[in-house]
Structure formats: C-alpha cells, structure tokens
Design a protein around this motif. Structure first.
Motif, PDB file in Angstrom:
ATOM      1  N   PRO A 414      -1.491   0.102 -11.389  1.00  0.00           N
ATOM      2  CA  PRO A 414      -2.682   0.372 -10.767  1.00  0.00           C
ATOM      3  C   PRO A 414      -3.825  -0.502 -11.522  1.00  0.00           C
ATOM      4  O   PRO A 414      -3.750  -0.607 -12.858  1.00  0.00           O
ATOM      5  CB  PRO A 414      -3.215   1.866 -11.000  1.00  0.00           C
ATOM      6  CG  PRO A 414      -1.911   2.436 -11.133  1.00  0.00           C
ATOM      7  CD  PRO A 414      -1.086   1.336 -11.774  1.00  0.00           C
ATOM      8  N   ASP A 436      -4.243  -6.556  -3.898  1.00  0.00           N
ATOM      9  CA  ASP A 436      -3.686  -5.489  -4.832  1.00  0.00           C
ATOM     10  C   ASP A 436      -2.548  -5.131  -3.979  1.00  0.00           C
ATOM     11  O   ASP A 436      -2.282  -4.378  -3.144  1.00  0.00           O
ATOM     12  CB  ASP A 436      -4.609  -4.343  -5.087  1.00  0.00           C
ATOM     13  CG  ASP A 436      -3.822  -3.345  -6.012  1.00  0.00           C
ATOM     14  OD1 ASP A 436      -2.779  -3.373  -6.569  1.00  0.00           O
ATOM     15  OD2 ASP A 436      -4.507  -2.251  -6.289  1.00  0.00           O
ATOM     16  N   THR A 437      -1.201  -5.765  -4.795  1.00  0.00           N
ATOM     17  CA  THR A 437      -0.005  -5.553  -4.060  1.00  0.00           C
ATOM     18  C   THR A 437       0.799  -4.418  -4.596  1.00  0.00           C
ATOM     19  O   THR A 437       1.357  -4.740  -5.766  1.00  0.00           O
ATOM     20  CB  THR A 437       0.724  -6.889  -4.048  1.00  0.00           C
ATOM     21  OG1 THR A 437       1.032  -7.140  -5.342  1.00  0.00           O
ATOM     22  CG2 THR A 437      -0.034  -7.807  -3.363  1.00  0.00           C
ATOM     23  N   TRP A 439       4.614  -2.615  -4.912  1.00  0.00           N
ATOM     24  CA  TRP A 439       5.953  -2.639  -4.409  1.00  0.00           C
ATOM     25  C   TRP A 439       6.594  -2.508  -5.804  1.00  0.00           C
ATOM     26  O   TRP A 439       6.227  -2.253  -6.818  1.00  0.00           O
ATOM     27  CB  TRP A 439       6.293  -4.365  -3.613  1.00  0.00           C
ATOM     28  CG  TRP A 439       5.999  -5.415  -4.673  1.00  0.00           C
ATOM     29  CD1 TRP A 439       4.680  -5.670  -5.072  1.00  0.00           C
ATOM     30  CD2 TRP A 439       7.095  -6.432  -5.176  1.00  0.00           C
ATOM     31  NE1 TRP A 439       4.863  -6.815  -5.927  1.00  0.00           N
ATOM     32  CE2 TRP A 439       6.230  -7.270  -5.780  1.00  0.00           C
ATOM     33  CE3 TRP A 439       8.248  -6.235  -5.138  1.00  0.00           C
ATOM     34  CZ2 TRP A 439       6.776  -8.151  -6.433  1.00  0.00           C
ATOM     35  CZ3 TRP A 439       8.928  -7.341  -5.765  1.00  0.00           C
ATOM     36  CH2 TRP A 439       8.159  -8.468  -6.294  1.00  0.00           C
ATOM     37  N   GLN A 440       7.879  -2.761  -5.640  1.00  0.00           N
ATOM     38  CA  GLN A 440       8.761  -2.326  -6.779  1.00  0.00           C
ATOM     39  C   GLN A 440      10.081  -3.122  -6.780  1.00  0.00           C
ATOM     40  O   GLN A 440      10.261  -3.894  -5.584  1.00  0.00           O
ATOM     41  CB  GLN A 440       9.387  -0.894  -6.700  1.00  0.00           C
ATOM     42  CG  GLN A 440       8.396   0.076  -6.427  1.00  0.00           C
ATOM     43  CD  GLN A 440       9.118   1.524  -6.265  1.00  0.00           C
ATOM     44  OE1 GLN A 440       9.750   1.774  -5.228  1.00  0.00           O
ATOM     45  NE2 GLN A 440       8.923   2.396  -7.112  1.00  0.00           N
ATOM     46  N   THR A 441      10.819  -3.185  -7.940  1.00  0.00           N
ATOM     47  CA  THR A 441      12.019  -3.971  -7.997  1.00  0.00           C
ATOM     48  C   THR A 441      12.997  -3.289  -6.802  1.00  0.00           C
ATOM     49  O   THR A 441      13.803  -4.228  -6.231  1.00  0.00           O
ATOM     50  CB  THR A 441      12.722  -3.559  -9.181  1.00  0.00           C
ATOM     51  OG1 THR A 441      12.004  -3.898 -10.426  1.00  0.00           O
ATOM     52  CG2 THR A 441      14.205  -4.296  -9.473  1.00  0.00           C
ATOM     53  N   ASP A 525       6.201   7.299  -7.312  1.00  0.00           N
ATOM     54  CA  ASP A 525       4.713   7.030  -7.799  1.00  0.00           C
ATOM     55  C   ASP A 525       3.971   8.295  -6.869  1.00  0.00           C
ATOM     56  O   ASP A 525       4.342   8.642  -5.879  1.00  0.00           O
ATOM     57  CB  ASP A 525       4.146   5.810  -7.129  1.00  0.00           C
ATOM     58  CG  ASP A 525       4.595   4.574  -8.021  1.00  0.00           C
ATOM     59  OD1 ASP A 525       5.724   4.636  -8.736  1.00  0.00           O
ATOM     60  OD2 ASP A 525       3.892   3.546  -8.058  1.00  0.00           O
ATOM     61  N   ARG A 540       3.286   6.726 -12.194  1.00  0.00           N
ATOM     62  CA  ARG A 540       4.523   7.334 -11.973  1.00  0.00           C
ATOM     63  C   ARG A 540       4.301   8.926 -11.927  1.00  0.00           C
ATOM     64  O   ARG A 540       3.857   9.440 -13.011  1.00  0.00           O
ATOM     65  CB  ARG A 540       5.754   6.825 -12.902  1.00  0.00           C
ATOM     66  CG  ARG A 540       5.624   5.241 -13.088  1.00  0.00           C
ATOM     67  CD  ARG A 540       6.421   4.829 -11.758  1.00  0.00           C
ATOM     68  NE  ARG A 540       7.695   5.205 -11.887  1.00  0.00           N
ATOM     69  CZ  ARG A 540       8.826   4.807 -10.999  1.00  0.00           C
ATOM     70  NH1 ARG A 540       8.816   3.683 -10.394  1.00  0.00           N
ATOM     71  NH2 ARG A 540       9.901   5.338 -10.938  1.00  0.00           N
ATOM     72  N   ARG A 551       8.432  -1.811 -16.503  1.00  0.00           N
ATOM     73  CA  ARG A 551       8.864  -0.353 -16.237  1.00  0.00           C
ATOM     74  C   ARG A 551       9.805   0.003 -17.621  1.00  0.00           C
ATOM     75  O   ARG A 551      10.648  -0.945 -18.011  1.00  0.00           O
ATOM     76  CB  ARG A 551       9.670  -0.307 -15.273  1.00  0.00           C
ATOM     77  CG  ARG A 551       9.849   0.982 -15.062  1.00  0.00           C
ATOM     78  CD  ARG A 551      11.036   1.202 -13.794  1.00  0.00           C
ATOM     79  NE  ARG A 551      10.518   0.350 -12.455  1.00  0.00           N
ATOM     80  CZ  ARG A 551      11.355   0.695 -11.396  1.00  0.00           C
ATOM     81  NH1 ARG A 551      12.357   1.789 -11.508  1.00  0.00           N
ATOM     82  NH2 ARG A 551      10.943   0.059 -10.218  1.00  0.00           N
TER      83      ARG A 551
HETATM   84  C1  WT7 Z   1       6.331   0.145 -10.398  1.00  0.00           C
HETATM   85  C2  WT7 Z   1       7.361  -0.724 -10.124  1.00  0.00           C
HETATM   86  C3  WT7 Z   1       6.548  -4.834  -8.289  1.00  0.00           C
HETATM   87  C4  WT7 Z   1       6.536  -5.886  -9.244  1.00  0.00           C
HETATM   88  C5  WT7 Z   1       6.210  -5.308 -10.646  1.00  0.00           C
HETATM   89  C6  WT7 Z   1       6.689  -4.178 -11.219  1.00  0.00           C
HETATM   90  C7  WT7 Z   1       3.965   0.120 -10.335  1.00  0.00           C
HETATM   91  C8  WT7 Z   1       3.593  -2.166  -9.085  1.00  0.00           C
HETATM   92  C9  WT7 Z   1       1.624  -1.761  -8.329  1.00  0.00           C
HETATM   93  C10 WT7 Z   1       0.148  -1.776  -7.814  1.00  0.00           C
HETATM   94  C11 WT7 Z   1      -0.108   0.448  -8.612  1.00  0.00           C
HETATM   95  C12 WT7 Z   1       1.865  -0.268  -9.160  1.00  0.00           C
HETATM   96  C13 WT7 Z   1       4.410   1.491  -9.651  1.00  0.00           C
HETATM   97  C14 WT7 Z   1       5.834   0.715  -9.248  1.00  0.00           C
HETATM   98  N1  WT7 Z   1       3.281  -0.777  -9.507  1.00  0.00           N
HETATM   99  N2  WT7 Z   1       2.582  -2.503  -8.279  1.00  0.00           N
HETATM  100  N3  WT7 Z   1      -0.097  -2.718  -6.991  1.00  0.00           N
HETATM  101  N4  WT7 Z   1      -0.547  -0.784  -8.001  1.00  0.00           N
HETATM  102  N5  WT7 Z   1       1.125   0.656  -9.301  1.00  0.00           N
HETATM  103  O1  WT7 Z   1       8.104  -3.845 -10.536  1.00  0.00           O
HETATM  104  O2  WT7 Z   1       9.357  -2.629 -12.669  1.00  0.00           O
HETATM  105  O3  WT7 Z   1       9.826  -2.496 -10.380  1.00  0.00           O
HETATM  106  O4  WT7 Z   1       7.820  -1.139 -11.266  1.00  0.00           O
HETATM  107  O5  WT7 Z   1       4.966  -0.508 -10.788  1.00  0.00           O
HETATM  108  O6  WT7 Z   1       4.314   2.371 -10.364  1.00  0.00           O
HETATM  109  O7  WT7 Z   1       6.687   2.224  -8.986  1.00  0.00           O
HETATM  110  P1  WT7 Z   1       8.762  -2.571 -11.265  1.00  0.00           P
END
Ligand code: WT7
Length: 678
Positions: A414, A436-437, A439-441, A525, A540, A551
C-alpha cells in the motif's frame, strides 16, 4: 462463478467482519479521511491507449474481451476456445492455440520492421552501458537458445536462473521460453540454502548464473552461492552451470559442470526458427512465501499469462512503443521483473531501461540521473523506494531534469497518501497520472489499478479492477461488503494470467487460495471499499509480511530461527516501519543449556540475524530480536502474534483474555522496559 460478482448485496445490517475489526483502529480510519481526488487531465485522456469504453466492453462479454486481447499476440495456431473452467480451480485459457512467447517478444517486432528500435538500454552500476535493439536481442536469444539446446535443455525442462539485473538475465528467460522449457528465477539476494531448496523442488537441470554483479558500489559475488547450493550431491538434478562473466572476479570452477556463457555463445549459431507450443505450456515457476515454512512454486503458463501481461502493460502504462522509454525498477527475481520488465514490455515492443545497481550508488541521485539520461517517460517502482527518497529530501531529484516523465506507477505494498502526493509533486511535477497497481505473484499481472486518462485517482487507493477482472471485498461469510466497509479481497472470476497451480502440490493450491470462500480466489489481503466503491488495500490478513514490497513469511523466518541451536522457540511479526512498510521483529526463547558462557543479548541478536541471512537471505534478517522467557499463547497453543505486534509497534497491548497464561505479556513488557533490545 461468473455471476458471483453480480449478486445483489444483502440489505441486512451486518456484523463487523474480523478483518474490519482488525484494521478499524488505524488504517481504515486514516484512509476514510482522505478526500483528495484527481481527475484525468484532458491532454492525457485524448491520446490515451485506454478509453472509457474498455470497461463497458469487458463487462458486456468478459470472455470475448479476453479473446480480443489474446488475438493481439502472434499465434502459430489460433485458439478456438477461450476458457475451460470445467476443472476449476485449474483453468485453461486459449488451450487449443499454439504460440511461442519469445517469438511474440522478439521476432515479430523485427518482422514488422522494428528491428532497429531499442529494446534494452542497460545501465550497469559502475556506469557501463549496453544497447540492444530488437534485432540484436533477437539474435542474442536465438544464439542462447541454440546453446541451451546443445546442453540438452528441452520442452518442459526446468532451468534455474540466479543472476544480477543484466541483459543476459532477460536473454536467458526468453531463450528458455523459446524452447518451451520452464524457468525458475531465484532472486540474487537469496542465500545458497534458499537457492538449493528451489532447485531441488523444481528438479532444475541447468543453472544460469554470473560470477557476480555490481551492487552498492562493489562487485558482489553470486557464483559461490551456486557452488555451495550444489555442493556434494545436494542437487543431483543439475547437470551444468552456465556462467556469465560480469565482474571478472575470481571464482571456483567445477570441471565438466561449469561452462562460460561466452564460450557457449561463440559455439552457437544465431539461426533458430521458433515453433508454437500449447497455450498452456508452462512458462515459469516463481517461488514466493506463504504462511508455512516452505515457499510455494507458483506456476504460470504461456498464452493467458502473456495476454494479460501485454494488455495491462499497454493500458496501465499507456505504452507508446514508438516514442516511450519505459523503466520498471524491479529485479527479474520478482514477479514484477517477469511481467513488467521481461514479458509485458517486450511483447509490446517497448524501449526500456534496465539498471543493475542500487538507487544510491555512487550517489543518491542515481535514479534521477538515469531518467534524465535516457529521457524516461514511465517510471514503475515501489512505495519503499519513494519513501526513502522522500526522506532524503526533494533537493536531490530537483537537481535533475525529470520533464520527460509522463506517468508514474507504484506496486508491491500500500502506498500512503503522503508518499503518493510527494511522488506526484516532486517526481511527476504534478503532471503525471499515478497508477497504484495491485496484484500478486499468483495473479501474474495487474488486477486492480486506475486506467490513466480514464479513472479518477485518490492518493492511496488502487481504485478499481481492470476491465475484464472481477474483484470483490467480502465479509467472513464471503458476502460482498457495502461501501465504506472493509473485508477480504477476493477475485470472483478466472483471469488469463492466473496461476495454474503450485509446482508439485495441487492440493496446496486448492487449500491456500480456493477454500476460504466458495468458488472465489482469496488473495490474502484485507481491503476496504470507500463511499464511491473504490478499493483501498490494507495489507495482509495472514501470517505473511511485506517488507519493502517483498513478501516474507513469518513461519519461514521462525523456522530459520529455531534451526539455530541457541533457539528453543521463536515468534516473528511484521511491525509498521516508516520506510519499508513493515519490518521483521522476532521474539525468541533461548535454550539455556546451549548458550555456554551467557552471551549478551546484543551478541545473540547479531548471531541470529546472521543465521537468518544464511538460511533465507539478507532481506529476511530481523530488524530487531527480543529475547524473552515466554511467548503469549492461547490455550490451544497458538501464538498470539497480534499481541506481539502491539509490543513491536510500541502501543498498549490489546485484549489478552484468551491467553493461557495471562502473566506472559507483563513479563515481556517488563523486559522491554529494561531496554534489552537490539
Ligand atoms: C502482495 C503480493 C505484485 C508485485 C509485487 C509483489 C501486496 C502488491 C500492492 C498495491 C497494496 C500491494 C499485497 C499482495 N501488494 N501491490 N498496489 N497496494 N498492496 O508481489 O510478492 O506476490 O506480493 O503485495 O499484499 O498480496 P508479491
């Protein structure tokens, strides 16, 4: 499943969900007070790739919408079915089509007459430069493909990459993809042990590495960690190690196993004709931390992944391949480096910058200097970086010409409204839209984000799901929460770049993501919908921390700690941190019998931090280690991390009535008052 998001909201007043209670005290309240909102500027809107009708089109027929996006790629054999969800949650997208991911990122641009366009501007930390046009990158990938084929790499084989941020990392990924093999990139900051366990889990046949890379002003070796990971018969699947010479440092050499990159290349032909593979052919595995001690090998496949990576990159970053110079600062060791350095930009024929080093080497203005030097138009980075620049002050970026920038992106955690505003004013000169994007792995590509030129933005909100994506914030029972309420973030319909599973563990895939809420993907999340229904991410809700956008699992660090002979028990929490978002704080109980002549707390702390760095990597090192004599547990033996977080964040301890032994928190408090911290 596809109808889920359309469900009527229950008119009944509902009880607060657990997650709402969890966040109510601070985050939700702070965010509710944020009233600033920025309308898209007309000049940006007029020429934006994304137009408002995208939302309507996607909503009217999501599958047709995704099929249209997929058709922007080159297919050796066109697909006739878009989605097969009959074996949910194992999706198949575009499954009867055949494509080659590398061909899409390279050959087709050359064939379209864009071979002389720059694909990569590489900036090494010491200031060395390399420029690859699409033509040159295509040749390099063809050569590498032939070199890998000569080493016996075939379709479906796993290749581990452990590399600095240099062109060869991207070239290797594309060459692996071109063969239909599977890459597993392991971030260069992970330890030899972490590398070994990932190689073992995937049974990698080949490791590609470098002697080292430049970071923080010096050559940092990488090859020794590979040697250690492979030592003895630790990783029997590995046949060869291909080594790029980057620093020229002294390294050990294992005859018949190690091979110089430049030797392999000089022997390889630069002719290679790509062929199509099934859309569901695996493309890569990327390990990420979960709530257990064992990282999960997130599996992505080809057609759906590339479709969504390219679509989001084109629309969220408004990429104009003829004129833009795009820069994403992520390392290829993370998903952002896969989707928004390697695949999305190259599939779109983008010109991009890649930078090897750290933001402060050799001076704190290095990033701004790079933007000025290459005329960067889009910058995509993490809130942690923005906050640390903010702390250094605007005088540093103000020394550079940043007027080429026209869009700014944020990812990984965030972004707090103050950092968002600073980014907008100081870096973006109040003229660049911020995306502000979220997404996740696991999601493979951007899921929630404003569309520049279309969506209003609010400092700190990721706003709305991308066209084609259905997200919902739900309560404990999986029901959508009304506006102005918080809950759990879920994705309610399948999307093309979704993970296809966890490598070697289909059950864990179902358990982790699909069992909390019937028929919905649970992201882990917490989120809130504001009065307009816009989405604010709250962090999280599980035992996963987010440190500098990376993470980390509490459990994984706890197991690293207890693997040290001094430690009997450990509990790890993520405590709020001004710069890194969260910081790792560990509480440990020591084994008196193992301690010998009573070391000081500071000495213990130092030894345990080094131990965690060795087990996992320096990024996982606890910022603080507190030696305690007991941990707060429920009667069933579960550690109450919430109470430890209260201690770590230095606020009054919350409700402790469910503790088995109510005196424990008092003892920890007393110990802290004694000043026995790191
Ligand atoms: C976790 C995923 C996506 C690539 C980098 C991280 C957090 C990711 C945001 C955002 C708030 C975010 C979440 C998510 N997250 N982008 N724009 N605003 N939180 O990838 O290691 O897979 O982590 O990163 O908590 O679940 P990741």
């Amino acid at each position: 499943m596809l109808e889920k998001s359309e469900q009527a909201r229950s008119p009944m007043p509902r009880r607060q969900s657990k997650v709402t209670q969890m966040f109510e005290s601070d985050a939700i309240e702070n965010l509710s007070q944020e009233t600033r909102s920025f309308a898209p500027s007309q000049s940006f809107s007029l020429d934006a790739n994304a137009q408002p009708e995208l939302y309507g089109r996607a909503k009217a027929d999501p599958l047709a919408f995704w099929a249209d996006q997929a058709k922007q790629l080159h297919w050796f054999e066109p697909f006739t079915t878009t989605l097969d969800w009959s074996n949910a949650p194992f999706a198949r997208w575009f499954a009867d089509g055949k494509l080659n991911v590398a061909y899409n990122c390279l050959d087709r641009h050359v064939q379209a007459g864009n071979g002389s366009r720059v694909a990569l501007y590489f900036e090494g930390e010491p200031g060395d430069e390399q420029v690859y046009t699409y033509e040159a990158l295509t040749v390099a990938v063809k050569k590498t493909t032939n070199a890998l084929l000569a080493l016996g790499v075939g379709q479906g084989d796993r290749v581990a990459l452990y590399m600095p941020q240099i062109p060869e990392a991207i070239i290797s990924m594309l060459a692996v993809a071109r063969i239909g093999a599977i890459h597993s990139v392991v971030f260069g900051g992970f330890s030899a042990d972490a590398l070994a366990s990932r190689i073992q889990d995937a049974h990698a046949k080949l490791v590609i590495t470098a002697d080292g890379g430049y970071r923080k002003g010096k050559a940092t070796p990488l090859k020794p960690a590979v040697d250690e990971a492979l030592k003895g018969d630790n990783c029997p699947s590995v046949e060869k190690v291909l080594v790029v010479q980057r620093t020229g440092g002294d390294i050990d050499w294992t005859e018949n196993r190690d091979l110089w990159w430049h030797d392999a290349m000089s022997a390889a032909s630069d002719e290679h004709e790509a062929r199509g593979f099934d859309a569901e052919n695996p493309l890569f595995i990327l390990y990420t931390s979960g709530t257990t001690g064992k990282p999960k090998g997130i599996l992505h496949t080809s057609g759906g992944y590339l479709t969504q990576a390219a679509y989001t990159h084109r629309n969220v970053f408004d990429l104009k391949p003829e004129s833009d110079v795009y820069w994403c600062t992520a390392d290829v060791g993370w998903i952002t480096g896969h989707s928004y350095v390697a695949y999305g930009p190259l599939a779109n024929g983008a010109t991009q910058v890649i930078y090897e080093g750290t933001p402060d080497a050799p001076h704190p203005g290095r990033w701004w200097e790079i933007i000025q030097k290459y005329g960067v138009t889009q910058l995509y980075t993490a809130p942690t970086a923005i906050r640390s620049f903010m702390k250094l002050g605007r005088a540093i970026p103000d020394q550079f010409d940043l007027s080429s920038l026209r869009l700014l992106g944020s990812v990984g955690e965030p972004i707090n409204p103050e950092a968002w505003m600073w980014y907008r004013e100081v870096i973006g000169g109040n003229r660049c839209p911020i995306v502000d994007t979220w997404w996740q792995t696991e999601t493979g590509a951007i899921m929630i984000s404003p569309l520049p030129g279309v969506t209003h933005t609010k400092p700190g909100s990721a706003q709305v799901p991308m066209p084609g994506v259905s997200a919902e914030v739900v309560d404990d029972n999986g029901q959508p929460v009304p506006n102005n309420h918080g809950g759990y973030l879920t994705i309610t319909t399948p999307w093309p770049s979704m993970l296809r599973g966890i490598w070697g563990d289909p059950e864990r895939f179902v358990d982790t993501y699909w069992s909390r809420f019937e028929g919905q993907y649970f992201a882990g999340d917490g989120a809130k919908k504001d009065a307009d229904g816009d989405i604010w991410l709250l962090g999280r809700v599980d035992d996963v921390m987010n440190v500098s956008g990376h993470r980390l699992s509490t459990t994984e660090i706890e197991s690293a700690l207890v693997s040290h002979h001094w430690v009997a028990e450990a509990a790890v929490v993520g405590a709020k941190d001004e710069i890194t978002g969260q910081a790792v704080v560990a509480f440990v109980i020591l084994r008196q019998d193992e301690l010998g002549d009573a070391p000081e707390d500071a000495e213990i702390s130092q030894a345990l931090r080094a131990h965690v760095a060795k087990e996992i990597g320096p990024i996982a090192k606890p910022q603080q280690i507190l030696v305690v004599s007991d941990l707060p547990k429920t009667r069933s033996g579960k550690i109450m991390r919430r109470l430890l977080r209260d201690v770590a964040e230095d606020r009054p301890i919350g409700d402790a009535t469910t503790l088995a032994d109510s005196s424990v928190m008092g003892a920890i408090g007393a110990k802290l008052a004694g000043g026995a911290t790191d």
